[in-house]
Scaffold this motif. Sequence first.
Motif, short mmCIF file in Angstrom:
data_model
loop_
_atom_site.label_atom_id
_atom_site.label_comp_id
_atom_site.label_asym_id
_atom_site.label_seq_id
_atom_site.Cartn_x
_atom_site.Cartn_y
_atom_site.Cartn_z
N TRP A 84 0.84 -1.20 0.00
CA TRP A 84 0.00 0.00 0.00
C TRP A 84 0.87 1.24 0.00
N ARG A 85 0.51 2.24 -0.79
CA ARG A 85 1.24 3.50 -0.86
C ARG A 85 0.27 4.66 -0.75
N ALA A 86 0.61 5.61 0.08
CA ALA A 86 -0.23 6.80 0.27
C ALA A 86 -0.05 7.77 -0.88
N GLY A 87 -1.02 8.63 -1.03
CA GLY A 87 -0.82 9.78 -1.90
C GLY A 87 -1.50 9.71 -3.24
N ASP A 88 -1.25 10.77 -4.00
CA ASP A 88 -1.81 10.90 -5.33
C ASP A 88 -0.96 10.15 -6.35
N GLU A 89 -1.34 10.23 -7.59
CA GLU A 89 -0.62 9.50 -8.64
C GLU A 89 0.85 9.89 -8.73
N ARG A 90 1.19 11.15 -8.48
CA ARG A 90 2.58 11.60 -8.54
C ARG A 90 3.42 10.81 -7.54
N VAL A 91 2.90 10.63 -6.35
CA VAL A 91 3.63 9.89 -5.32
C VAL A 91 3.65 8.40 -5.66
N ARG A 92 2.49 7.87 -6.06
CA ARG A 92 2.42 6.43 -6.31
C ARG A 92 3.24 6.00 -7.52
N THR A 93 3.60 6.92 -8.40
CA THR A 93 4.43 6.55 -9.55
C THR A 93 5.91 6.78 -9.28
N SER A 94 6.27 7.28 -8.10
CA SER A 94 7.68 7.42 -7.74
C SER A 94 8.23 6.04 -7.40
N PRO A 95 9.56 5.88 -7.36
CA PRO A 95 10.13 4.57 -7.10
C PRO A 95 9.63 3.96 -5.80
N GLY A 96 9.44 2.66 -5.82
CA GLY A 96 8.99 1.93 -4.64
C GLY A 96 7.77 1.10 -4.96
N VAL A 97 7.59 0.05 -4.16
CA VAL A 97 6.46 -0.85 -4.40
C VAL A 97 5.55 -0.95 -3.18
N GLY A 98 5.82 -0.16 -2.15
CA GLY A 98 4.97 -0.21 -0.97
C GLY A 98 5.35 -1.29 0.02
N LEU A 99 6.62 -1.65 0.07
CA LEU A 99 7.06 -2.67 1.03
C LEU A 99 7.93 -2.13 2.16
N GLY A 100 8.43 -0.91 2.04
CA GLY A 100 9.36 -0.37 3.04
C GLY A 100 8.79 -0.33 4.44
N LEU A 101 7.61 0.28 4.60
CA LEU A 101 7.02 0.39 5.93
C LEU A 101 6.48 -0.95 6.42
N TYR A 102 6.05 -1.80 5.49
CA TYR A 102 5.64 -3.16 5.86
C TYR A 102 6.84 -3.92 6.45
N LEU A 103 8.00 -3.80 5.80
CA LEU A 103 9.22 -4.44 6.30
C LEU A 103 9.59 -3.88 7.67
N VAL A 104 9.51 -2.57 7.83
CA VAL A 104 9.80 -1.96 9.13
C VAL A 104 8.91 -2.57 10.21
N ALA A 105 7.61 -2.60 9.97
CA ALA A 105 6.67 -3.13 10.97
C ALA A 105 6.95 -4.60 11.28
N THR A 106 7.25 -5.38 10.25
CA THR A 106 7.53 -6.80 10.44
C THR A 106 8.77 -7.00 11.31
N LEU A 107 9.84 -6.28 11.01
CA LEU A 107 11.09 -6.40 11.78
C LEU A 107 10.93 -5.88 13.21
N VAL A 108 10.20 -4.79 13.36
CA VAL A 108 9.99 -4.21 14.69
C VAL A 108 9.16 -5.15 15.56
N HIS A 109 8.04 -5.63 15.03
CA HIS A 109 7.16 -6.51 15.83
C HIS A 109 7.82 -7.84 16.15
N ALA A 110 8.66 -8.36 15.25
CA ALA A 110 9.31 -9.65 15.47
C ALA A 110 10.24 -9.61 16.69
N GLN A 111 10.75 -8.44 17.03
CA GLN A 111 11.65 -8.35 18.17
C GLN A 111 10.95 -7.82 19.43
N GLY A 112 9.62 -7.76 19.38
CA GLY A 112 8.85 -7.36 20.55
C GLY A 112 8.78 -5.87 20.78
N ALA A 113 9.11 -5.07 19.77
CA ALA A 113 9.04 -3.62 19.87
C ALA A 113 7.74 -3.13 19.21
#
Length: 160
Positions: free
Chosen positions: A106-135
Amino acid sequence: RAFNPQVNVIDIGECLQQSLDKWRTYHPEQAELVRANIPAGMLAEADSASLDPIFHNLLDNASKYGEGSSIDVELVESSGTTSLRISDQGRGFTSAEGARLFDRFWRAGDERVRTSPGVGLGLYLVATLVHAQGATVNAQSDGHGQGATFIISWASTAAS
């Protein structure tokens, strides 16, 4: 589970400063935007191997959505937790967007933002790594154009 965190008491300030130095090396054009207050000597129960990808994804996010604003990085200790706060003064997000920020693809924003580089995994990865260590991780914004703050909190351990 593919990720098996090794949670230990670490000097999280020292680890995060090393991550910031590395990020600045890879992003020299944005290095001066980052204002950091990361004191060494703060101990937290964390997985040191996951700090780089967590920190780098949050800084990349702040530089992408911060729209050239300064990025404030702060490590603070309070009430048994050590928290990393990364803030920008950029596009911000609504409460509806905030509810989905950590969703995969998932990516926030309008088309200009959604067409910038990225696939919407960065914050998902952050949350996964953070929660896995109990934070914990959360994001705050007062809405569009109001910037955003991401906060990760680990259990702290008093220095002996």
